[in-house]
Design an enzyme around this catalytic site. Sequence first.
Site: not given
Ligand code: IPM
Ligand code: MN
Length: 347
Positions: A136, A182, A238, A242
């Site tokens: 990032y 990894k 990230d 999810d």
């Molecule tokens: C999260 C989001 C963010 C990230 C994006 C929107 C920058 O996906 O908070 O999980 O990748 O951290």
């Molecule tokens: Mn995210």
Amino acid sequence: MPKIVVLPGDGIGPEVTRAALKVLKEVAPDLEFAEFPFGGAGTDAYGTPFGDEVKTAVAGADAVLLGAIGGPKWEQYPREQRPEMGLLALRTAMGVYANLRPVRVFPGLEHLSPLRAEKARGVDILFVRELLGGLYFGQPRALGEFEAYNTMRYSVPEVERIAKIAFWAAQQRRGKVTSVDKANVLETSELWRRTVNQVHSGYPNINLNHEYVDSAAMLIVSDPSRYDVIVTENLFGDILSDLAAVIPGSLGLLPSASLGDGAGLYEPIHGSAPDIAGQGIANPSATILSAGMLLRHSLNRPAIASRIDNAVTATLQNYATKDLGGNIGTDEFTEHVLEALVHTSVI
Ligand code: IPM
Ligand code: MN
Ligand code: NAD
């Protein structure tokens, strides 16, 4: 009076933030709130997603509550005006390097999970996602016409500080840390693994194991009960968090706390959900639970945070928003949480 900066953001952000604020005002009437446009709304208001006025307010805040940012309107804007860049700048400005993302199946809510009840029951994972490093932020980075690149970079101090948070968290929990990397391919992961092992020598009571991210992705879904704390780098965290949202049943259930040395940042893990924005059907649970994390981590009010957890759990036992297969709207769900707060005792 603790000062809370509120950044509702875009899409469903303002809808779920309004819900969380109703709950916060009910349980902590002494808090002082200041609300600002941020993300796409910030770009619309100030020409930049993270305006100077907002920077000043954040610098003086005890905690920040964020809804969600982003949406199709701003996707083609110059990079520095895009909502996501504002969020990364906010995290950097606050120095919040540790993103805690608890994934829990609350008792009695196993039926919301697509997993069999015996797999879902009792799942309680804490993701500790490194938030200020990796792909990032790594330099150099560039987008050319025919080629683009990003750089995955980690330094020993960056890994040390996040590993310490993971071991500290495991001490308050079930004493187990899984570090996900990894290391069979990436140098950054080799350094990550070596550093996590070094930090571990200071925590002899914690059980540490290492897993590769690809197989961890499979195991998180197929056998979630094996995990206590999962510590991992920014992008892996990230994606995996999810993925793990599938276990309790919806992205709309997962809160987060981002911590550093100063004020904390609290936001649901989901985005601005443009597909359902403006319809009043978003699940506010993740943001309400994030407000609970704010009370726990930034204001040291754990009993009130537990009351919020209990009220959301009790409400989910009887009422489901659309993402959970029901037809209860955001406002109605929130009213039920407020009612449940009256009846729910502290554990
Ligand atoms: C999260 C989001 C963010 C990230 C994006 C929107 C920058 O996906 O908070 O999980 O990748 O951290
Ligand atoms: Mn995210
Ligand atoms: P998203 O998380 O917004 O939505 C993914 C899916 O989950 C959608 O179908 C959405 O309707 C559903 N969903 C998410 N939250 C929900 C809720 N509370 N209740 C019910 N359903 C919910 O991810 P996306 O669609 O990939 O991204 C949309 C925008 O959000 C993008 O601009 C992205 O950059 C941004 N984003 C922001 C954040 C953040 O602010 N922290 C996080 C992730 C994505």
